[in-house]
Design an enzyme around this catalytic site. Sequence first.
Site, PDB file in Angstrom:
ATOM      1  N   SER A 233      36.914  28.516  39.744  1.00 25.81           N
ATOM      2  CA  SER A 233      35.979  28.385  38.633  1.00 25.81           C
ATOM      3  C   SER A 233      34.549  28.235  39.166  1.00 25.81           C
ATOM      4  CB  SER A 233      36.400  27.207  37.751  1.00 25.81           C
ATOM      5  OG  SER A 233      35.710  27.224  36.522  1.00 25.81           O
TER       6      SER A 233
ATOM      7  N   ASP B 145      41.966  33.980  30.122  1.00 23.59           N
ATOM      8  CA  ASP B 145      40.851  33.156  30.592  1.00 23.59           C
ATOM      9  C   ASP B 145      39.545  33.779  30.138  1.00 23.59           C
ATOM     10  OD1 ASP B 145      39.093  31.498  31.976  1.00 23.59           O
ATOM     11  OD2 ASP B 145      39.634  32.242  33.962  1.00 23.59           O
TER      12      ASP B 145
ATOM     13  N   HIS C  66      43.227  29.587  32.737  1.00 26.00           N
ATOM     14  CA  HIS C  66      42.287  28.980  33.665  1.00 26.00           C
ATOM     15  C   HIS C  66      42.856  27.662  34.194  1.00 26.00           C
ATOM     16  CE1 HIS C  66      38.104  28.791  35.138  1.00 26.00           C
ATOM     17  NE2 HIS C  66      38.252  27.473  35.052  1.00 26.00           N
TER      18      HIS C  66
END
Length: 309
Positions: A152, A248, A278
């Site tokens: 991320s 995601d 995610h």
Amino acid sequence: MTLDPAVKELLARSAPPEAPAMPPTAAELRAAFAASWRRPETVEQVASVTEHVLPSGVLVRVYLPDVATPVPAFVWIHGGGWTIGSIDENEVASRAVCNAAEVAVVAVDYRLAPEHPFPAAPDDCYAVVEWLASGGAGPSVDPGRTAIGGESAGGNLSTVVSMMSRDRGGPPLAAQVLICPVYGHPDDGFGSYADFAEGFGMTAGAMRFFFEQYVSDPAQLDDPYLLPLRAADLTRLPPALVLTAEYDVLRDEGEEFARRLTDAGTRVEMTRYSGQIHGFYGLYTDLPASPRSHAHVASFLTRVFEPRD
């Protein structure tokens, strides 16, 4: 593909930690995350775990495998929208990759926004790369062999540090591991932002909140060290492994960036993890896909660092 049954069960049990109802402050979001995150009861054993404070003040945690000779380093940068998270929640992945790839995993506890907005986080992570190159981790870690990776926001920072090293003539990086990375902005028009805006853990609203914390001046959104999709030059970057999750909001920008890296001449391996959301790599380690992704990363690093004649 439809959602993985294990992911469906996860989403049905409770709202995942990264996406509670948005609180008014980063401190409240951190508190909500801490309350919902559960440390695994058992973790894989490694040869040693030590912590070091760099001259810059950055804390790192170094996981070493049971190997007699100096091993390569894999700098690991946690996610959390540059705003939440710490080195603690990636214990499972860090230990698994340390053992399977026989690398020193160096987890970075970089400064968080909004108290420390951009560019504090990339500056901290770059300082770790320089520290490793100077031999700061000691004789068990080879200062000449370093890769970098993250999930991320950590994926974003991994590429940003790779660009910084290239631009500054800094320590060379052997590879970058980019898992569900952030490369664009919610207003960039990627379809995955509309398709998975709510109901799949990470939300579009959460990403907007994170940008509000990290960016102190809207003009910074044009800075490629903040958003690598803004970069005019993506040449001379390390080989990359890019893993995205099907469900995601960040999926499309990660895959677009992989294409642009390829077009710029970088060797890229990209895999979309079907049915996943995610956080499947480092946060939701009870998901069956999680250990598979750890093995995937370890295999990539093993190939990156394998001896060459």
